[in-house]
Design a protein around this motif. Structure first.
Motif, PDB file in Angstrom:
ATOM      1  N   UNK A 152       0.834  -1.211   0.000  1.00  0.00           N
ATOM      2  CA  UNK A 152       0.000   0.000   0.000  1.00  0.00           C
ATOM      3  C   UNK A 152       0.867   1.259   0.000  1.00  0.00           C
ATOM      4  N   UNK A 153       1.899   1.277   0.841  1.00  0.00           N
ATOM      5  CA  UNK A 153       2.753   2.471   0.915  1.00  0.00           C
ATOM      6  C   UNK A 153       3.579   2.634  -0.357  1.00  0.00           C
TER       7      UNK A 153
ATOM      8  N   UNK B  66       1.668  10.437   3.694  1.00  0.00           N
ATOM      9  CA  UNK B  66       1.575   8.984   3.611  1.00  0.00           C
ATOM     10  C   UNK B  66       0.415   8.516   2.756  1.00  0.00           C
ATOM     11  N   UNK B  67       0.457   7.254   2.379  1.00  0.00           N
ATOM     12  CA  UNK B  67      -0.615   6.710   1.540  1.00  0.00           C
ATOM     13  C   UNK B  67      -1.916   6.525   2.305  1.00  0.00           C
ATOM     14  N   UNK B  68      -1.868   6.694   3.626  1.00  0.00           N
ATOM     15  CA  UNK B  68      -3.079   6.582   4.438  1.00  0.00           C
ATOM     16  C   UNK B  68      -3.870   7.886   4.466  1.00  0.00           C
ATOM     17  N   UNK B  69      -3.372   8.918   3.764  1.00  0.00           N
ATOM     18  CA  UNK B  69      -4.002  10.236   3.732  1.00  0.00           C
ATOM     19  C   UNK B  69      -4.184  10.644   2.272  1.00  0.00           C
ATOM     20  N   UNK B  70      -5.318  11.234   1.948  1.00  0.00           N
ATOM     21  CA  UNK B  70      -5.512  11.746   0.599  1.00  0.00           C
ATOM     22  C   UNK B  70      -4.417  12.757   0.279  1.00  0.00           C
ATOM     23  N   UNK B  71      -3.813  12.666  -0.903  1.00  0.00           N
ATOM     24  CA  UNK B  71      -2.751  13.616  -1.245  1.00  0.00           C
ATOM     25  C   UNK B  71      -3.260  15.049  -1.411  1.00  0.00           C
TER      26      UNK B  71
END
Length: 121
Positions: free
Chosen positions: A70-71, A98-103
């Protein structure tokens, strides 16, 4: 239009400190603290194309180290586009990268980093 490439000299030590701490934590497999310092480096450097791109490169390396598909997948477009968005001044302020947050999601900047910006920008 102002182009944001290099970070102001006054901010460089703060950015480098977070990167150095992230590197030390990664070398000792302290992944939680490593990520914390990478996120802080991202917030400090995201306005400046070189620092922003470099932080996403370090985040991609982190993804490989922890074997997070995912990351890794999340960092590739950020690595390719993040610096360009910084260069032209279109960033979501405070985003931790991080990929856990919308860019595209703006986020609150931690108070100590706000203070760094106030005193050095």
């Amino acid at each position: 239009m102002k182009m944001y490439t290099a970070m102001p000299k006054a901010l460089v030590p703060y950015f480098e400190k977070e990167i150095d701490l992230a590197n030390m934590c990664l070398a000792s497999d302290n992944f939680k603290d490593c990520w914390h310092h990478l996120e802080r480096a991202h917030v400090i450097g995201q306005k400046y194309a070189y620092a922003h791109t470099y932080t996403h490169w370090k985040m991609l390396q982190f993804g490989f180290k922890i074997k997070s598909r995912k990351e890794i997948i999340g960092q590739i477009p950020r690595l390719l586009v993040g610096g360009i968005k910084s260069f032209v001044g279109h960033i979501p302020v405070g985003n931790t990268g991080g990929s856990d947050v919308s860019p595209l999601q703006p986020m609150e900047i931690p108070k100590d980093i706000q203070e760094i910006f106030r005193n050095n920008c």
